[in-house]
Design a protein around this motif. Structure first.
Motif, PDB file in Angstrom:
ATOM      1  N   LEU A 197       0.871  -1.170   0.000  1.00 22.96           N
ATOM      2  CA  LEU A 197       0.000   0.000   0.000  1.00 22.96           C
ATOM      3  C   LEU A 197       0.905   1.217   0.000  1.00 22.96           C
ATOM      4  O   LEU A 197       1.801   1.325   0.846  1.00 22.96           O
ATOM      5  CB  LEU A 197      -0.903   0.019   1.237  1.00 22.96           C
ATOM      6  N   VAL A 198       0.685   2.127  -0.944  1.00 19.57           N
ATOM      7  CA  VAL A 198       1.435   3.373  -1.004  1.00 19.57           C
ATOM      8  C   VAL A 198       0.460   4.504  -0.717  1.00 19.57           C
ATOM      9  O   VAL A 198      -0.501   4.703  -1.464  1.00 19.57           O
ATOM     10  CB  VAL A 198       2.112   3.572  -2.379  1.00 19.57           C
ATOM     11  N   ILE A 199       0.698   5.198   0.366  1.00 22.74           N
ATOM     12  CA  ILE A 199      -0.129   6.342   0.725  1.00 22.74           C
ATOM     13  C   ILE A 199       0.548   7.588   0.158  1.00 22.74           C
ATOM     14  O   ILE A 199       1.685   7.886   0.494  1.00 22.74           O
ATOM     15  CB  ILE A 199      -0.301   6.441   2.256  1.00 22.74           C
ATOM     16  N   GLY A 200      -0.156   8.274  -0.725  1.00 25.76           N
ATOM     17  CA  GLY A 200       0.400   9.456  -1.375  1.00 25.76           C
ATOM     18  C   GLY A 200       1.372   9.117  -2.475  1.00 25.76           C
ATOM     19  O   GLY A 200       2.527   9.521  -2.418  1.00 25.76           O
ATOM     20  N   PRO A 201       0.946   8.385  -3.524  1.00 25.53           N
ATOM     21  CA  PRO A 201       1.883   7.982  -4.576  1.00 25.53           C
ATOM     22  C   PRO A 201       2.352   9.118  -5.486  1.00 25.53           C
ATOM     23  O   PRO A 201       3.359   8.961  -6.164  1.00 25.53           O
ATOM     24  CB  PRO A 201       1.107   6.929  -5.368  1.00 25.53           C
ATOM     25  N   GLY A 202       1.657  10.239  -5.507  1.00 26.39           N
ATOM     26  CA  GLY A 202       2.109  11.404  -6.267  1.00 26.39           C
ATOM     27  C   GLY A 202       2.542  11.059  -7.672  1.00 26.39           C
ATOM     28  O   GLY A 202       1.773  10.532  -8.468  1.00 26.39           O
ATOM     29  N   GLY A 203       3.814  11.326  -7.999  1.00 24.68           N
ATOM     30  CA  GLY A 203       4.352  11.076  -9.327  1.00 24.68           C
ATOM     31  C   GLY A 203       4.714   9.637  -9.614  1.00 24.68           C
ATOM     32  O   GLY A 203       5.221   9.326 -10.688  1.00 24.68           O
ATOM     33  N   GLY A 204       4.498   8.727  -8.688  1.00 25.64           N
ATOM     34  CA  GLY A 204       4.641   7.298  -8.948  1.00 25.64           C
ATOM     35  C   GLY A 204       5.917   6.624  -8.482  1.00 25.64           C
ATOM     36  O   GLY A 204       6.091   5.427  -8.662  1.00 25.64           O
ATOM     37  N   ARG A 205       6.821   7.361  -7.848  1.00 26.20           N
ATOM     38  CA  ARG A 205       8.102   6.785  -7.430  1.00 26.20           C
ATOM     39  C   ARG A 205       7.920   5.569  -6.505  1.00 26.20           C
ATOM     40  O   ARG A 205       8.552   4.532  -6.708  1.00 26.20           O
ATOM     41  CB  ARG A 205       8.935   7.856  -6.734  1.00 26.20           C
ATOM     42  N   ASP A 206       7.084   5.681  -5.495  1.00 27.94           N
ATOM     43  CA  ASP A 206       6.904   4.584  -4.546  1.00 27.94           C
ATOM     44  C   ASP A 206       6.137   3.415  -5.171  1.00 27.94           C
ATOM     45  O   ASP A 206       6.375   2.256  -4.817  1.00 27.94           O
ATOM     46  CB  ASP A 206       6.218   5.066  -3.275  1.00 27.94           C
ATOM     47  N   LEU A 207       5.240   3.689  -6.113  1.00 27.47           N
ATOM     48  CA  LEU A 207       4.570   2.611  -6.843  1.00 27.47           C
ATOM     49  C   LEU A 207       5.605   1.822  -7.640  1.00 27.47           C
ATOM     50  O   LEU A 207       5.610   0.588  -7.624  1.00 27.47           O
ATOM     51  CB  LEU A 207       3.513   3.175  -7.806  1.00 27.47           C
ATOM     52  N   ALA A 208       6.478   2.552  -8.326  1.00 31.90           N
ATOM     53  CA  ALA A 208       7.528   1.900  -9.115  1.00 31.90           C
ATOM     54  C   ALA A 208       8.452   1.079  -8.221  1.00 31.90           C
ATOM     55  O   ALA A 208       8.841  -0.038  -8.585  1.00 31.90           O
ATOM     56  CB  ALA A 208       8.328   2.943  -9.900  1.00 31.90           C
ATOM     57  N   SER A 209       8.800   1.599  -7.040  1.00 27.46           N
ATOM     58  CA  SER A 209       9.658   0.846  -6.112  1.00 27.46           C
ATOM     59  C   SER A 209       9.029  -0.490  -5.755  1.00 27.46           C
ATOM     60  O   SER A 209       9.686  -1.525  -5.794  1.00 27.46           O
ATOM     61  CB  SER A 209       9.907   1.643  -4.830  1.00 27.46           C
ATOM     62  N   ALA A 210       7.761  -0.463  -5.390  1.00 28.69           N
ATOM     63  CA  ALA A 210       7.079  -1.711  -5.013  1.00 28.69           C
ATOM     64  C   ALA A 210       7.081  -2.703  -6.168  1.00 28.69           C
ATOM     65  O   ALA A 210       7.338  -3.897  -5.973  1.00 28.69           O
ATOM     66  CB  ALA A 210       5.654  -1.416  -4.559  1.00 28.69           C
ATOM     67  N   LEU A 211       6.830  -2.227  -7.377  1.00 28.25           N
ATOM     68  CA  LEU A 211       6.824  -3.118  -8.542  1.00 28.25           C
ATOM     69  C   LEU A 211       8.216  -3.654  -8.858  1.00 28.25           C
ATOM     70  O   LEU A 211       8.368  -4.820  -9.203  1.00 28.25           O
ATOM     71  CB  LEU A 211       6.238  -2.391  -9.758  1.00 28.25           C
ATOM     72  N   VAL A 212       9.235  -2.816  -8.714  1.00 23.20           N
ATOM     73  CA  VAL A 212      10.615  -3.249  -8.948  1.00 23.20           C
ATOM     74  C   VAL A 212      10.995  -4.370  -7.981  1.00 23.20           C
ATOM     75  O   VAL A 212      11.700  -5.302  -8.347  1.00 23.20           O
ATOM     76  CB  VAL A 212      11.587  -2.047  -8.830  1.00 23.20           C
ATOM     77  N   PHE A 213      10.492  -4.309  -6.770  1.00 20.28           N
ATOM     78  CA  PHE A 213      10.783  -5.343  -5.782  1.00 20.28           C
ATOM     79  C   PHE A 213       9.912  -6.586  -5.969  1.00 20.28           C
ATOM     80  O   PHE A 213      10.082  -7.561  -5.253  1.00 20.28           O
ATOM     81  CB  PHE A 213      10.632  -4.804  -4.364  1.00 20.28           C
ATOM     82  N   GLY A 214       8.979  -6.561  -6.904  1.00 23.18           N
ATOM     83  CA  GLY A 214       8.204  -7.754  -7.235  1.00 23.18           C
ATOM     84  C   GLY A 214       6.811  -7.827  -6.660  1.00 23.18           C
ATOM     85  O   GLY A 214       6.236  -8.912  -6.585  1.00 23.18           O
ATOM     86  N   ALA A 215       6.237  -6.702  -6.256  1.00 23.00           N
ATOM     87  CA  ALA A 215       4.877  -6.732  -5.697  1.00 23.00           C
ATOM     88  C   ALA A 215       3.891  -7.293  -6.717  1.00 23.00           C
ATOM     89  O   ALA A 215       3.908  -6.917  -7.885  1.00 23.00           O
ATOM     90  CB  ALA A 215       4.445  -5.333  -5.275  1.00 23.00           C
ATOM     91  N   ALA A 216       3.050  -8.205  -6.259  1.00 21.98           N
ATOM     92  CA  ALA A 216       2.002  -8.750  -7.116  1.00 21.98           C
ATOM     93  C   ALA A 216       0.905  -7.716  -7.300  1.00 21.98           C
ATOM     94  O   ALA A 216       0.299  -7.626  -8.367  1.00 21.98           O
ATOM     95  CB  ALA A 216       1.413 -10.013  -6.499  1.00 21.98           C
ATOM     96  N   ARG A 217       0.672  -6.925  -6.259  1.00 24.60           N
ATOM     97  CA  ARG A 217      -0.350  -5.878  -6.311  1.00 24.60           C
ATOM     98  C   ARG A 217       0.095  -4.716  -5.440  1.00 24.60           C
ATOM     99  O   ARG A 217       0.608  -4.911  -4.342  1.00 24.60           O
ATOM    100  CB  ARG A 217      -1.699  -6.387  -5.823  1.00 24.60           C
ATOM    101  N   VAL A 218      -0.122  -3.521  -5.958  1.00 20.34           N
ATOM    102  CA  VAL A 218       0.167  -2.301  -5.204  1.00 20.34           C
ATOM    103  C   VAL A 218      -1.085  -1.442  -5.228  1.00 20.34           C
ATOM    104  O   VAL A 218      -1.593  -1.115  -6.303  1.00 20.34           O
ATOM    105  CB  VAL A 218       1.331  -1.498  -5.822  1.00 20.34           C
TER     106      VAL A 218
END
Length: 185
Positions: free
Chosen positions: A76-97
């Motif tokens: 769960l990313v609270i305040g994803p803004g421009g997407g940096r934290d979403l990308a981090s979670a996906l880079v680490f292999g998150a199945a769902r963010v």
């Protein structure tokens, strides 16, 4: 992207497959994913054999490591803004963010429309779900459980710079009593 006079969020120029975002593994904001892999949460990748590790390093990819969380975790990313934290979670292999963005202009007009191509479509990635909502309210209402919850600098510096919080307690980062959060890494 500037939000107010003292707050901004970077919009990363991402490839849709995130091949140009692997550096996010080494950012300080990715610390939770490393801690989770060290046994502070479920999972952790096993080290591959020496040949596999050498091949990955020769290709410029990070070798499997016990410090990285197991693939197929949820975030769960609270305040994803421009997407940096979403990308981090996906880079680490998150199945769902799941991302919770309070500003509908950022979510709908900026990230899903005008900067969709530039950002690699991070807000429309099939593994990403975006809710336009207040982060704390979302956490209180959701029945979902998350392996990693990330809230990187979601408060604005405008009020802080003006001294508005000098004599108040900032409860932004505290889970409420009714919260579904059982532990925060």
């Amino acid at each position: 992207m500037d939000i107010d006079s003292a707050a901004s969020t970077p919009i990363l120029h991402l490839a849709p497959d995130l091949s140009n975002a692997q550096y996010l593994r080494y950012e300080l904001t990715a610390l939770a994913y490393h801690l989770k892999g060290k046994g502070l949460g479920p999972g952790g990748l096993e080290l591959g054999d020496a040949a596999q590790t050498s091949q990955l390093r020769a290709a410029g990819s990070p070798a499997p490591s016990p410090e990285l969380p197991a693939p197929d975790f949820t975030a769960l990313v609270i305040g994803p803004g421009g997407g940096r934290d979403l990308a981090s979670a996906l880079v680490f292999g998150a199945a769902r963010v799941d991302g919770v963005e309070i500003n509908p202009i950022i979510a709908d007009i900026v990230m899903r429309d005008r900067f969709r191509e530039y950002s690699g479509g991070i807000y429309t990635n099939p593994r990403v779900r975006i809710a336009v909502d207040d982060g704390r309210s979302f956490v209180r209402r959701t029945r979902e459980r998350y392996d990693v919850i990330q809230a990187s600098l979601v408060d604005t510096w405008a009020a802080t710079a003006a001294g508005a919080y000098t004599l108040t307690e900032n409860t932004l980062y505290k889970p409420s009593r009714r919260s579904t959060i059982t532990s925060i890494t």
